[in-house]
Design an enzyme around this catalytic site. Structure first.
Site, PDB file in Angstrom:
ATOM      1  N   LYS A  81       0.825  -1.206   0.000  1.00  0.00           N
ATOM      2  CA  LYS A  81       0.000   0.000   0.000  1.00  0.00           C
ATOM      3  C   LYS A  81       0.861   1.259   0.000  1.00  0.00           C
ATOM      4  O   LYS A  81       1.614   1.516   0.934  1.00  0.00           O
ATOM      5  CB  LYS A  81      -0.907   0.016   1.226  1.00  0.00           C
ATOM      6  CG  LYS A  81      -1.807   1.252   1.295  1.00  0.00           C
ATOM      7  CD  LYS A  81      -2.686   1.244   2.529  1.00  0.00           C
ATOM      8  CE  LYS A  81      -3.536   2.508   2.599  1.00  0.00           C
ATOM      9  NZ  LYS A  81      -4.429   2.518   3.786  1.00  0.00           N
ATOM     10  N   SER A 136      -9.032   3.734   2.300  1.00  0.00           N
ATOM     11  CA  SER A 136      -7.959   4.290   1.503  1.00  0.00           C
ATOM     12  C   SER A 136      -7.090   3.234   0.825  1.00  0.00           C
ATOM     13  O   SER A 136      -6.252   3.557  -0.013  1.00  0.00           O
ATOM     14  CB  SER A 136      -7.063   5.157   2.399  1.00  0.00           C
ATOM     15  OG  SER A 136      -6.467   4.364   3.422  1.00  0.00           O
ATOM     16  N   SER A 160     -10.344   1.223   6.343  1.00  0.00           N
ATOM     17  CA  SER A 160      -9.629   1.398   5.084  1.00  0.00           C
ATOM     18  C   SER A 160      -9.149   0.103   4.448  1.00  0.00           C
ATOM     19  O   SER A 160      -8.704   0.119   3.304  1.00  0.00           O
ATOM     20  CB  SER A 160      -8.428   2.331   5.280  1.00  0.00           C
ATOM     21  OG  SER A 160      -8.860   3.633   5.575  1.00  0.00           O
TER      22      SER A 160
END
Length: 382
Positions: A81, A136, A160
Site C-alpha cells: 500500500k 484508503s 480502510s
C-alpha cells in the site's frame, strides 16, 4: 477481469518444490498488471526490474539444494500500500515474497474514505468502472480483486481495509491495536491485508505474527448479529446481503447465532474518532466514548465469540463521492476499540457490485476470525 493467479500458498509450495520458477510467476504478474492497470489505475508505481531481479535471486537460492529455509511466501507476487509500503513489508520479503509495486491511495485533497489515485488516474472498482473501490486501500483491493496479485498489504484507520474489501469482493483483515507495529500516533490505524481467499489471509498472518492459525475445531462458533450497532443507518440492501451471508454460515455449521444479554447498542464513535484525529482537539470526550463502548463490547464478548455486521452501510458510490454519508459508520467503532475485524464477501447487490459481512472478535483473536473465514470458504458458505 484478468485470469486469477493461483492462491499464494499454492504458488509458494510449487516454487519451493521447483515445479515453478519465481521469475516466471513474477513475470506473469507483471504482465497482468501491464494489461489491466491502464484501465484499473490500481498502482502508483510498478517495480518491474527490481521484482524480476529479486525473483531471479530467489530462484538461485532455491536451486542450491538444502540451502534454503521454508520460505512460506516463496515467489508470491505482493503489492504494498502506497509508495512507502515497503517499510512495513520486511517480514513478507524475508518469507520469500516479491514486491511488484505500490498501490494507489487517495491523492492530495481527496476524501480519504473514497478514492485512490493511481499513476494513470483514479482507481476504479473492478466490477464497475463508474464506482469507487473504496479507500484508503483502494489500489490494494482493486489489484487483488482483479487477479493481478494474490495478496496486498493495507492499513486500516477507520475501515480502510475492510470497506475496499467489501466493495471489491475480497477478504480484508484489520489487526488488533498493538499486535503489529504502526506509526499512527492515535493508535487508530493498524496494519492489515487484502487477499483473494481466507487461506491466503491466514498465510499472511502466520508470516507477520508468527502465530499459527489452527482449524476451527469448536464449530459452530457463537455469534451475535447486529445490522446497525445500535446507531448507524445502513441501507436495506447491504443489510440483507450480509444477513443472507450469516444464514449461509449458520446452515453450513460455521456459526451459531445467540441472543445477547442486552441489545447491541454502541455509542456512535464518529465524533470521538474525529476528535482523536484533529490536532488540538480535547480528547477527553473521545476517551469516555471509548471506555463506554469497550465496556459494552466486553459484555457482548462474554456471551459470544463473534459480532457480525454488514461491512459498509451502502453500496459502492460513484466517483463523485459519498455525499454526507460516512462509509465508515459500521467499521470505525473497532478502530476506536482496537478489536480485530475481518470483511468476507457477502454476495452482490442489484448494481452488480459486491457487499461484505464484517466479523469482529475479542482482542488478539485474529486466528479465530481467520479460522472461521477459512471454514466458510471451504464449506462454500460465502
Amino acid at each position: 477481469m484478468p485470469d486469477a493467479p493461483a492462491p499464494a500458498g499454492e504458488i509458494a509450495a510449487a516454487v519451493r518444490a521447483r515445479e515453478l520458477r519465481a521469475a516466471d510467476v513474477v513475470a506473469a504478474a507483471l504482465e497482468r498488471i501491464e494489461r489491466a492497470d491502464p484501465g484499473l489505475c490500481a498502482f502508483v508505481e510498478v517495480w518491474r526490474e527490481e521484482a524480476l531481479r529479486r525473483a531471479d535471486e530467489l530462484d538461485t537460492r532455491l536451486d542450491r539444494r538444502g540451502a534454503a529455509p521454508s520460505l512460506p511466501l516463496a515467489g508470491v507476487p505482493i503489492a504494498v500500500k502506497g509508495r512507502h509500503g515497503l517499510r512495513a513489508a520486511g517480514a513478507l520479503l524475508a518469507a520469500g515474497g516479491v514486491a511488484v509495486g505500490a498501490t494507489s491511495v487517495p491523492g492530495p485533497g481527496t476524501a480519504w474514505q473514497t478514492w485512490g489515485l493511481g499513476a494513470r488516474g483514479r482507481t476504479v472498482n473492478p466490477w464497475r468502472a463508474d464506482r469507487t473501490p473504496g479507500g484508503s486501500s483502494a489500489g490494494a483491493a482493486a489489484a487483488v480483486a482483479a487477479g493481478l496479485v494474490p495478496l496486498a498489504t493495507g492499513g486500516d484507520g477507520a475501515g480502510s481495509v475492510r470497506i475496499p474489501a467489501a466493495w471489491c469482493g475480497v477478504a480484508g483483515l484489520k489487526t488488533t491495536r498493538g499486535r503489529l507495529p504502526s506509526g499512527d500516533r492515535t493508535g487508530l490505524a493498524v496494519p492489515g491485508v487484502l487477499a483473494r481467499s481466507a487461506s491466503d489471509a491466514q498465510l499472511w498472518w502466520r508470516v507477520v505474527s508468527g502465530e499459527p492459525v489452527p482449524g476451527a475445531a469448536d464449530l459452530p462458533v457463537s455469534a451475535v448479529w447486529s445490522p446497525d450497532l445500535g446507531f448507524a443507518d445502513p441501507d436495506p440492501e447491504p443489510v440483507a446481503l450480509a444477513r443472507a451471508a450469516v444464514e449461509r454460515l449458520v446452515a453450513a455449521g460455521v456459526v451459531r447465532l445467540v441472543r445477547p444479554r442486552t441489545p447491541v447498542r454502541l455509542v456512535d464513535p464518529g465524533p470521538a474518532w474525529l476528535a482523536l484525529r484533529t490536532p488540538g482537539a480535547d480528547p477527553a470526550g473521545a476517551h469516555r466514548v471509548r471506555a463506554e463502548n469497550d465496556r459494552r463490547l466486553t459484555e457482548l464478548f462474554a456471551g459470544a465469540a463473534l459480532l457480525l455486521t454488514p461491512t459498509a452501510p451502502t453500496a459502492p458510490h460513484g466517483h463523485d463521492g459519498p455525499g454526507d454519508r460516512y462509509s465508515t459508520s459500521l467499521t470505525w467503532a473497532f478502530n476506536l476499540s482496537g478489536h480485530p475485524a475481518l470483511s468476507l464477501p457477502a454476495g452482490f447487490g442489484g448494481d452488480g457490485c459486491p457487499a461484505g459481512l464484517q466479523l469482529v472478535a475479542p482482542h488478539g483473536r485474529e486466528a479465530l476470525l481467520l479460522a472461521v473465514a477459512r471454514e466458510a470458504q471451504e464449506r462454500g458458505a460465502r
